[in-house]
Motif scaffolding. Structure first.
Motif, mmCIF file in Angstrom:
data_model
loop_
_atom_site.group_PDB
_atom_site.id
_atom_site.type_symbol
_atom_site.label_atom_id
_atom_site.label_comp_id
_atom_site.label_asym_id
_atom_site.label_seq_id
_atom_site.Cartn_x
_atom_site.Cartn_y
_atom_site.Cartn_z
ATOM 1 N N MET A 96 0.839 -1.193 0.000
ATOM 2 C CA MET A 96 0.000 0.000 0.000
ATOM 3 C C MET A 96 0.878 1.247 0.000
ATOM 4 O O MET A 96 1.918 1.284 0.630
ATOM 5 N N VAL A 97 0.376 2.268 -0.661
ATOM 6 C CA VAL A 97 1.100 3.526 -0.760
ATOM 7 C C VAL A 97 0.617 4.457 0.350
ATOM 8 O O VAL A 97 -0.573 4.536 0.619
ATOM 9 N N SER A 98 1.543 5.183 0.978
ATOM 10 C CA SER A 98 1.150 6.087 2.054
ATOM 11 C C SER A 98 1.116 7.537 1.554
ATOM 12 O O SER A 98 1.734 7.892 0.556
ATOM 13 N N CYS A 99 0.399 8.348 2.285
ATOM 14 C CA CYS A 99 0.227 9.764 1.987
ATOM 15 C C CYS A 99 1.570 10.485 2.041
ATOM 16 O O CYS A 99 2.431 10.147 2.850
ATOM 17 N N TYR A 100 1.708 11.516 1.219
ATOM 18 C CA TYR A 100 2.952 12.297 1.198
ATOM 19 C C TYR A 100 3.160 13.105 2.475
ATOM 20 O O TYR A 100 4.273 13.531 2.773
ATOM 21 N N MET A 101 2.096 13.332 3.264
ATOM 22 C CA MET A 101 2.199 14.141 4.481
ATOM 23 C C MET A 101 2.161 13.316 5.767
ATOM 24 O O MET A 101 2.595 13.799 6.803
ATOM 25 N N CYS A 102 1.636 12.110 5.692
ATOM 26 C CA CYS A 102 1.514 11.294 6.904
ATOM 27 C C CYS A 102 1.640 9.820 6.514
ATOM 28 O O CYS A 102 1.947 9.506 5.378
ATOM 29 N N ASP A 103 1.406 8.945 7.436
ATOM 30 C CA ASP A 103 1.529 7.517 7.154
ATOM 31 C C ASP A 103 0.197 6.840 6.851
ATOM 32 O O ASP A 103 0.132 5.622 6.759
ATOM 33 N N GLU A 104 -0.858 7.634 6.678
ATOM 34 C CA GLU A 104 -2.162 7.066 6.335
ATOM 35 C C GLU A 104 -2.121 6.493 4.914
ATOM 36 O O GLU A 104 -1.305 6.883 4.092
ATOM 37 N N VAL A 105 -3.031 5.592 4.647
ATOM 38 C CA VAL A 105 -3.124 4.996 3.317
ATOM 39 C C VAL A 105 -3.603 6.060 2.326
ATOM 40 O O VAL A 105 -4.560 6.786 2.587
ATOM 41 N N ALA A 106 -2.921 6.165 1.204
ATOM 42 C CA ALA A 106 -3.312 7.121 0.163
ATOM 43 C C ALA A 106 -4.535 6.602 -0.571
ATOM 44 O O ALA A 106 -4.593 5.439 -0.960
ATOM 45 N N VAL A 107 -5.528 7.464 -0.734
ATOM 46 C CA VAL A 107 -6.750 7.089 -1.447
ATOM 47 C C VAL A 107 -6.939 7.905 -2.716
ATOM 48 O O VAL A 107 -7.873 7.672 -3.477
ATOM 49 N N SER A 108 -6.074 8.896 -2.914
ATOM 50 C CA SER A 108 -6.151 9.742 -4.096
ATOM 51 C C SER A 108 -4.771 10.323 -4.367
ATOM 52 O O SER A 108 -3.804 9.943 -3.718
ATOM 53 N N VAL A 109 -4.717 11.245 -5.308
ATOM 54 C CA VAL A 109 -3.452 11.903 -5.606
ATOM 55 C C VAL A 109 -3.627 13.412 -5.508
ATOM 56 O O VAL A 109 -4.711 13.942 -5.727
ATOM 57 N N GLU A 110 -2.549 14.086 -5.179
ATOM 58 C CA GLU A 110 -2.499 15.546 -5.123
ATOM 59 C C GLU A 110 -1.656 16.016 -6.295
ATOM 60 O O GLU A 110 -0.577 15.480 -6.547
ATOM 61 N N HIS A 111 -2.158 16.981 -7.042
ATOM 62 C CA HIS A 111 -1.415 17.502 -8.194
ATOM 63 C C HIS A 111 -0.416 18.567 -7.745
ATOM 64 O O HIS A 111 -0.739 19.427 -6.937
#
Length: 84
Positions: A1-16
């Protein structure tokens, strides 16, 4: 699983990066030009993606409302841009 760029939560989308709102929509550009198509993205959790959205819109408003940006394009010597 990929984690968020700001925290360790699971990424559910992408930020441009930079935000998509800084680029005109395809409908406002010449046919065949899409400035939003190949923007960089980073994985984001729901919280960090939504939190940043209001900051992106505020930043766009500051840029659009800036006299120094807009006054540079007024007058006979205004630069012209071509998307061709």
């Amino acid at each position: 699983m990929v984690s968020c760029y700001m925290c360790d939560e699971v990424a559910v989308s992408v930020e441009h990066v930079p935000p998509r709102c800084l680029f005109p929509k395809q409908k406002d550009l010449p046919i065949g030009v899409d400035l939003r198509r190949e923007l960089l993205t980073v994985p984001a959790c729901a919280q960090h993606n939504m939190e940043k959205a209001s900051d992106d819109e505020y930043f766009l408003g500051v840029i659009v409302g800036s006299d120094s940006v807009n006054s540079a394009r007024v007058g006979a010597n205004s630069p012209t841009f071509s998307y061709a």
